[in-house]
Design an enzyme around this catalytic site. Sequence first.
Site, mmCIF file in Angstrom:
data_model
loop_
_atom_site.group_PDB
_atom_site.id
_atom_site.type_symbol
_atom_site.label_atom_id
_atom_site.label_comp_id
_atom_site.label_asym_id
_atom_site.label_seq_id
_atom_site.Cartn_x
_atom_site.Cartn_y
_atom_site.Cartn_z
ATOM 1 N N LYS A 1 -12.627 -3.653 -20.101
ATOM 2 C CA LYS A 1 -12.821 -3.886 -21.538
ATOM 3 C C LYS A 1 -12.336 -5.286 -21.940
ATOM 4 O O LYS A 1 -12.464 -5.681 -23.093
ATOM 5 C CB LYS A 1 -12.068 -2.830 -22.352
ATOM 6 N N GLN B 1 -7.873 -0.580 -26.234
ATOM 7 C CA GLN B 1 -8.685 -1.313 -27.220
ATOM 8 C C GLN B 1 -7.862 -2.389 -27.924
ATOM 9 O O GLN B 1 -8.336 -3.011 -28.876
ATOM 10 C CB GLN B 1 -9.254 -0.342 -28.276
ATOM 11 N N HIS C 1 -8.269 8.846 -27.797
ATOM 12 C CA HIS C 1 -9.303 8.990 -26.771
ATOM 13 C C HIS C 1 -8.868 10.131 -25.849
ATOM 14 O O HIS C 1 -7.673 10.350 -25.654
ATOM 15 C CB HIS C 1 -9.374 7.670 -25.994
ATOM 16 N N CYS D 1 -15.677 10.133 -26.503
ATOM 17 C CA CYS D 1 -14.515 10.720 -25.797
ATOM 18 C C CYS D 1 -13.352 10.926 -26.759
ATOM 19 O O CYS D 1 -12.189 10.637 -26.422
ATOM 20 C CB CYS D 1 -14.068 9.859 -24.619
ATOM 21 N N ASP E 1 -1.424 3.676 -25.655
ATOM 22 C CA ASP E 1 -2.749 3.484 -25.083
ATOM 23 C C ASP E 1 -3.306 2.218 -25.735
ATOM 24 O O ASP E 1 -3.742 2.229 -26.885
ATOM 25 C CB ASP E 1 -3.628 4.696 -25.394
HETATM 26 C C1 LIG Z 1 -8.652 3.981 -26.552
HETATM 27 C C2 LIG Z 1 -9.088 4.196 -25.131
HETATM 28 N N1 LIG Z 1 -8.205 4.674 -24.268
HETATM 29 C C3 LIG Z 1 -8.528 4.866 -22.972
HETATM 30 C C4 LIG Z 1 -9.788 4.606 -22.518
HETATM 31 C C5 LIG Z 1 -10.106 4.856 -21.094
HETATM 32 O O1 LIG Z 1 -10.400 3.675 -20.417
HETATM 33 P P1 LIG Z 1 -10.907 3.791 -18.911
HETATM 34 O O2 LIG Z 1 -12.193 4.572 -18.968
HETATM 35 O O3 LIG Z 1 -11.113 2.405 -18.454
HETATM 36 O O4 LIG Z 1 -9.853 4.529 -18.166
HETATM 37 C C6 LIG Z 1 -10.753 4.129 -23.397
HETATM 38 C C7 LIG Z 1 -12.140 3.880 -22.946
HETATM 39 O O5 LIG Z 1 -13.071 3.925 -23.717
HETATM 40 C C8 LIG Z 1 -10.382 3.905 -24.738
HETATM 41 O O6 LIG Z 1 -11.267 3.443 -25.633
#
Ligand SMILES: Cc1ncc(COP(=O)(O)O)c(C=O)c1O
Length: 415
Positions: A231, A208, A130, A373, A205
């Site tokens: 999430k 998910q 992401h 993203c 990260d």
């Molecule tokens: C894999 C992953 N990392 C990071 C994020 C970022 O999360 P946030 O927008 O809550 O910072 C997302 C959000 O879609 C994500 O899917």
Amino acid sequence: MEVNAHAAPLDVARVKKDFPVLERLVHGKRLVYLDSASSAQKPLAVIESMSRYYETTHANVHRGVYEMAQEATRLYEDARAKVARFIGASSADEVVFTKNATEAINLVAYAWGRKNLGAEDIVVTSEIEHHANFVPWLQLRGETGTRLRFLRLGDDGMLVLDDLGLLEGAKLLAVTAASNVLGTLTPVRLLSDAAHAAGALVMLDAAQYVPHMPTAVSDLGADFVAFTGHKMLGPTGIGVLWARRELLEAMPPFLTGGEMVRDVRLDGFTTNEVPWKFEAGTPPIAEAIGLGVAVDYLQALGMGAVRAHEQALTAYAMKALKEHYGDEIVIHGPASASQRCGIVSFTYRDIHAHDMSQVLDQAGVCVRAGHHCAKPLMRQLGVSATARASFSVYNDEADVDALVAGIAEADAVFG
Ligand SMILES: Cc1ncc(COP(=O)(O)O)c(C=O)c1O
């Protein structure tokens, strides 16, 4: 980690009743919410806990000596302890509240990265990240000359493990635990062990991952783990960085101001203890309380049961989509639901994902359409956009059936 190993399978009809939004209609149709990877819905218990705090206990935390301020502080710190237990952290001091996962990753890139990474130092990440786990490292590269290497995506939708030689000489592996586009579960322990053997630290990260999998940070083997409240059935505006205590203690602060200091004089300041050293300013108090209740909710369902349910539903969706649409539909990512979290990204014939999503919306079905993203990954896949269905505890086979039927409507309109 408090996985309730004896938890019964999810009673989804019962679970649905806990989510008030699922009672609403969209275009006169039952709401079929299949966008939880973007942001999950909230059970009433979470919503009420935040209202209750504002109705009965609102005061700033860590400051007042009066009773209500102390109650607010207790609620806020209890939430931190719940999150720590949920991810098997050895201490609540290792849990830093941030605004979201993006801020948690930036905290690592700024506070740890700017101290430890210079020109020619190497960060390894992957093609499937992401943007939240790309752009902070691109920015760092621009500022310091730190080099980036990328683990590749294989044809099977998994990371290419032959690439692990890229870790040679690296200082950090910053990689996703589960892809928000493909659902791919990366082999986190193996990656962590390989990185450590090469002398690198590991930042996961887990945005998910934590909402959907039984999680024990000690089993993951990582040094930093970032995730986000909204999430995982919690509110927006709160995220988490877990890190090993000695790393947090050695890192300079990220943001500065009130709360993160112990003493301030005209000639300088000393920092507060961890985790407050990283929580400058008034924190998201109601949001932390809501996240604590979301964690209680997931805990009561049992994360083993949550994973089993979402994996079965993902398998059902992949099978149903293929049975109905055969070669007209491309499901991106790993072939088996056991290799994925509850995410199914697809392209159908040459119908653009935005058109697909709009027709599905008319049927009450919410799916995300776009690049998610993850533009480098989309380029790798050779598509500009996909439609993405993602599942949570309140989804069932009828929701998948609505998706399958909705695609036929899109076909009738655009096909
Ligand atoms: C894999 C992953 N990392 C990071 C994020 C970022 O999360 P946030 O927008 O809550 O910072 C997302 C959000 O879609 C994500 O899917």
